[in-house]
Scaffold this motif. Structure first.
Motif, PDB file in Angstrom:
ATOM      1  N   ALA A 147      20.200 -11.915 -34.820  1.00 50.88           N
ATOM      2  CA  ALA A 147      21.017 -11.737 -36.022  1.00 50.88           C
ATOM      3  C   ALA A 147      20.092 -11.664 -37.229  1.00 50.88           C
ATOM      4  CB  ALA A 147      22.000 -12.883 -36.180  1.00 50.88           C
ATOM      5  N   VAL A 187      19.864 -10.639 -41.715  1.00 51.84           N
ATOM      6  CA  VAL A 187      20.636 -10.689 -42.961  1.00 51.84           C
ATOM      7  C   VAL A 187      21.508  -9.447 -43.061  1.00 51.84           C
ATOM      8  CG1 VAL A 187      18.966 -12.112 -44.177  1.00 51.84           C
ATOM      9  CG2 VAL A 187      18.722  -9.631 -44.220  1.00 51.84           C
ATOM     10  N   THR A 188      22.589  -9.559 -43.813  1.00 49.12           N
ATOM     11  CA  THR A 188      23.565  -8.478 -43.886  1.00 49.12           C
ATOM     12  C   THR A 188      22.974  -7.257 -44.593  1.00 49.12           C
ATOM     13  OG1 THR A 188      24.436  -9.419 -45.936  1.00 49.12           O
ATOM     14  CG2 THR A 188      25.508 -10.050 -43.881  1.00 49.12           C
ATOM     15  N   PRO A 203      27.361  -7.369 -41.216  1.00 47.28           N
ATOM     16  CA  PRO A 203      26.475  -8.128 -40.316  1.00 47.28           C
ATOM     17  C   PRO A 203      25.547  -7.180 -39.556  1.00 47.28           C
ATOM     18  CG  PRO A 203      28.763  -8.816 -40.068  1.00 47.28           C
ATOM     19  CD  PRO A 203      28.790  -7.592 -40.917  1.00 47.28           C
ATOM     20  N   ARG A 239      17.907 -15.947 -34.529  1.00 47.80           N
ATOM     21  CA  ARG A 239      17.987 -15.391 -35.883  1.00 47.80           C
ATOM     22  C   ARG A 239      16.596 -14.967 -36.322  1.00 47.80           C
ATOM     23  NH1 ARG A 239      22.009 -19.391 -36.154  1.00 47.80           N
ATOM     24  NH2 ARG A 239      20.434 -21.020 -36.380  1.00 47.80           N
ATOM     25  N   LEU A 257      16.651 -14.489 -41.998  1.00 48.88           N
ATOM     26  CA  LEU A 257      17.985 -15.090 -41.953  1.00 48.88           C
ATOM     27  C   LEU A 257      17.893 -16.602 -41.792  1.00 48.88           C
ATOM     28  CD1 LEU A 257      21.054 -14.879 -41.854  1.00 48.88           C
ATOM     29  CD2 LEU A 257      20.881 -14.396 -39.392  1.00 48.88           C
ATOM     30  N   LEU A 263      27.807 -18.916 -46.823  1.00 50.29           N
ATOM     31  CA  LEU A 263      27.384 -17.960 -45.804  1.00 50.29           C
ATOM     32  C   LEU A 263      28.531 -17.047 -45.394  1.00 50.29           C
ATOM     33  CD1 LEU A 263      25.187 -20.293 -43.578  1.00 50.29           C
ATOM     34  CD2 LEU A 263      24.386 -18.390 -44.972  1.00 50.29           C
ATOM     35  N   ILE A 300      28.128 -14.052 -43.044  1.00 48.10           N
ATOM     36  CA  ILE A 300      27.369 -14.717 -41.987  1.00 48.10           C
ATOM     37  C   ILE A 300      28.190 -15.933 -41.568  1.00 48.10           C
ATOM     38  CG2 ILE A 300      25.226 -15.875 -41.374  1.00 48.10           C
ATOM     39  CD1 ILE A 300      23.906 -14.301 -43.667  1.00 48.10           C
TER      40      ILE A 300
END
Length: 526
Positions: A44, A46-47, A52, A88, A92, A112, A117
């Protein structure tokens, strides 16, 4: 192609590491390009534009070619993108940790969620507690102070007075724990504290060679409290601060107030308590025993015992000025002329510019119907707290109101005059950073005949070396007070439910986080 709500759509990035590039073994550090197999890691990130981001990264598992390495195979790591056992990306992960430090669990989870997130508050807290604290370096100048943890339980906070960063905190304020910490971290040369005997013992036991400094603010605060106690004991002298009757209203404030309130329920209650307390204390009984018999607080008994009349203990706050005050003379004139209708009086005042309500006019003329004068705003005697503030304020900082009334009060009360002179002598020592007059001042304090100052003199004489350092050196506990304010803020953000380990983590980490971002702004501005 993205379908549905664009803000909820997930951006998936597929990537693959190069097969020919060697990777470093996570056990011994030796490079190897002998591939065992491949697998896909889902990370995962950061956006991106509020969406996402998931990274499907195909990585290799390689053989370690070092025969002495305990690892047979290892998974390759991509710098800046992967971390062992982490789902992550480092970017992130830093975001989650920083938000957890600033907002804790529930608040961090909500922030978040705004960033799209989704993590639970428990996950945010667990990630926060996994962040290692910065390495602790023994400070040259140490600040020690206590703070209210919860209820009657207090904690101790240690601060590096040079870098202004908190070091650690713990529950309790006992000398043994402070001594143990100082022995484990030798090298403290100066220790700033308040007048606490506990911290004095702890510093002496853990760092006997360190110079102890009694904080200037706490010294002045302790003296100011004693001044207020003296003013409370001589509250009967406080009306002398008012101007003479010929320079103000014809009727004294206390006389008019007493006339208006002597038949009220509060007046009967005050008179009854005054007579009961005076009757019991006149027999020589202590205030504590009288308080137990009457079911009162000991300070309440002391207030009634020191008062000369029951009117002195009546709480009569002065009437606040209102928009009707400029028209009181006109109201009196029209009443004397025979106009007793409030509606008509209100209409007449409106023609003269009065913008207030009719009800205020009705309340103002109510005393006239009983044959009493209008309730005009009159000055009340100063309270003990106000009188103490007058005495402790620097002469150059006193306004005209205080400068006119304080000399009258001091001329009337020799005890307050003596207190004022002692306070100004101590203030001169603080201003000049000169502790030479301290021994003589302590002797005069001891011989002042005023019980609060005598008790203070005994405490300061036992700690006279630290008091002298507090007067002459630039070291103080100002940074401690600022950090304690920060501790209280963190407690409120967590609704007071945080344990000591979590509170310690947040207080230490948030200070370093602020310092790191402040340094970045300074560098970028250059």
């Amino acid at each position: 192609m993205l379908s549905g709500d664009v803000s909820d759509a997930v951006v998936v990035v597929q990537a693959r590491t190069r097969s020919a590039d060697p990777a470093e073994c996570t056990g011994c550090g030796q490079l190897s390009d002998w591939c065992h197999s491949r697998y896909v890691r889902r990370l995962a990130d950061v956006t991106l534009a509020g969406r996402p981001v998931l990274i499907d990264l195909s990585v290799r598992r390689l053989y370690c070619e070092n025969a002495s390495c305990p690892k047979v195979t290892f998974a390759e790591q991509i710098a800046g993108l992967t971390v062992r056992y982490q789902r992550r990306t480092p970017q992130l992960q830093r975001l989650v940790e920083d938000i957890g430090v600033v907002l804790a669990g529930r608040g961090g989870a909500r922030m978040l969620r705004i960033l799209n997130i989704r993590l639970s508050r428990c996950t945010v807290l667990s990630q926060l507690m996994r962040v290692p604290l910065p390495p602790l370096r023994t400070p040259r100048v140490l600040g020690v102070d206590d703070f209210a943890l919860y209820g009657d339980t207090y904690g101790t906070l240690l601060v590096d007075a040079t870098t202004r960063l908190p070091l650690t905190l713990w529950e309790g304020r006992d000398a043994d724990q402070l001594s143990r910490w100082l022995r484990e971290h030798p090298g403290v040369e100066v220790a700033c504290r308040d007048g606490s005997f506990t911290y004095r013992q702890g510093i002496a036991g853990g760092a006997p060679d360190a110079v102890q400094v009694s904080d200037r603010f706490h010294l002045w605060q302790g003296l100011s409290r004693r001044v207020q106690d003296i003013a409370s004991a001589h509250r009967g002298c406080l009306p002398a601060a008012l101007p003479p009757a010929d320079e103000r209203d014809p009727a004294p404030a206390e006389e008019s107030a007493g006339t208006a309130t002597q038949d009220t329920r509060a007046a009967h209650h005050a008179r009854h308590l005054f007579e009961a307390v005076q009757a019991l204390t006149s027999t020589g009984r202590s205030h504590s025993s009288v308080a137990r018999e009457l079911g009162l607080d000991r300070r309440t008994v002391g207030k009634y015992a020191h008062a000369r009349t029951w009117q002195e203990v009546m709480r009569r706050p002065p009437r606040k000025p209102s928009a009707l005050d400029p028209y009181l003379e006109y109201l009196q004139q029209r009443w004397d002329e025979g106009q007793h209708n409030e509606k008509i009086l209100h209409e007449e005042l409106q023609t003269k510019g009065y913008l207030g309500h009719y009800q205020r006019v009705k309340m103002a003329v109510a005393p006239l119907r009983q044959g009493l004068p209008l309730d005009e705003p009159r000055e009340r005697p100063p309270s003990p707290r106000e009188a103490a503030r007058w005495i402790t304020t620097h002469p150059h900082g006193r306004n005209l109101h205080i400068s006119e009334r304080l000399p009258r009060l001091l001329d009337h009360c020799p005890e307050l005059r003596r207190t004022h002179d002692l306070v100004r002598r101590f203030a001169a020592m603080l201003d000049n950073r000169d502790a030479t007059p301290l021994p003589g001042w302590l002797n005069d304090l001891m011989n002042s005949g005023l019980a609060p100052l005598v008790g203070l003199a005994g405490a300061l004489h036992e700690d006279r070396h630290a008091v002298a350092k507090g007067i002459t050196t630039p070291y103080n506990s100002g940074v401690n007070e600022g950090r304690i304010t920060d501790v209280k803020l963190q407690k409120r953000l967590m609704a007071g439910r945080a344990g000591v380990p979590l509170l310690r983590h947040r207080v230490v980490l948030i200070a370093h986080l602020r310092r790191r971002y402040a340094d970045r702004l300074t560098v970028s501005s250059r």
